[in-house]
Design an enzyme around this catalytic site. Sequence first.
Site, short mmCIF file in Angstrom:
data_model
loop_
_atom_site.label_atom_id
_atom_site.label_comp_id
_atom_site.label_asym_id
_atom_site.label_seq_id
_atom_site.Cartn_x
_atom_site.Cartn_y
_atom_site.Cartn_z
N GLY A 46 5.20 0.05 -1.83
CA GLY A 46 4.67 1.21 -1.12
C GLY A 46 4.44 0.90 0.34
O GLY A 46 4.37 -0.28 0.74
N GLN A 51 0.46 1.77 8.48
CA GLN A 51 1.13 0.46 8.53
C GLN A 51 2.31 0.46 9.50
O GLN A 51 2.83 -0.60 9.83
CB GLN A 51 1.63 0.06 7.13
CG GLN A 51 0.51 -0.22 6.16
CD GLN A 51 1.05 -0.66 4.81
OE1 GLN A 51 1.40 0.18 3.99
NE2 GLN A 51 1.15 -1.96 4.61
N HIS A 130 -3.68 1.92 -3.93
CA HIS A 130 -3.51 1.02 -2.78
C HIS A 130 -3.09 1.80 -1.53
O HIS A 130 -3.67 1.61 -0.45
CB HIS A 130 -2.46 -0.04 -3.14
CG HIS A 130 -2.16 -1.02 -2.06
ND1 HIS A 130 -2.43 -2.37 -2.18
CD2 HIS A 130 -1.60 -0.86 -0.84
CE1 HIS A 130 -2.05 -2.99 -1.05
NE2 HIS A 130 -1.54 -2.09 -0.23
N GLU A 131 -2.10 2.68 -1.69
CA GLU A 131 -1.57 3.39 -0.51
C GLU A 131 -2.56 4.44 0.00
O GLU A 131 -2.71 4.63 1.21
CB GLU A 131 -0.22 4.04 -0.84
CG GLU A 131 0.87 3.05 -1.25
CD GLU A 131 1.03 1.85 -0.33
OE1 GLU A 131 0.82 1.98 0.90
OE2 GLU A 131 1.35 0.76 -0.84
#
Length: 149
Positions: A46, A51, A130-131
């Site tokens: 992902g 990011q 997480h993302e």
Amino acid sequence: MALRNIVKEGDELLTKRCRPVEVFDQKLWDLLDDMAETMYKADGVGLAAPQVGILRRICVIDDGNGLIELINPEIIKTSGKQEGTEGCLSCPGKYGITVRPKKVTVNYFDRNGNAMTAKGTDLLAKAFCHEIDHLDGILFPTHVKEWLE
Ligand code: NI
């Protein structure tokens, strides 16, 4: 399509809360294409927009079952528990054991602005968590109970 640079842990961009997407236009589609290309090239499961330096609520995920593009995602339901290894393209070489929900349901918009729902189990559930954490400026070390060498 173009590869984008992946921002690394320690950069302030990764600690910011991202703003929702309001316009579903070519610029968004180009970003989504670039994010997918960057994720695949880096062998990631992902990648979230912060990011690549974009503070918007966008992420891409592929757990091995195809690409999912999530815009303005929200976790609406979780159940169960899974414990396992987690890492992040922004934290190269760092891996730890985390506990995440076993099943996660997410509401989001697709690239055309259609409201969607997705259910994930195991790796996909972990990736959703997480993302979406990235979009709130949270990195996985927050969840690590034991670091791996
Ligand atoms: Ni990450």
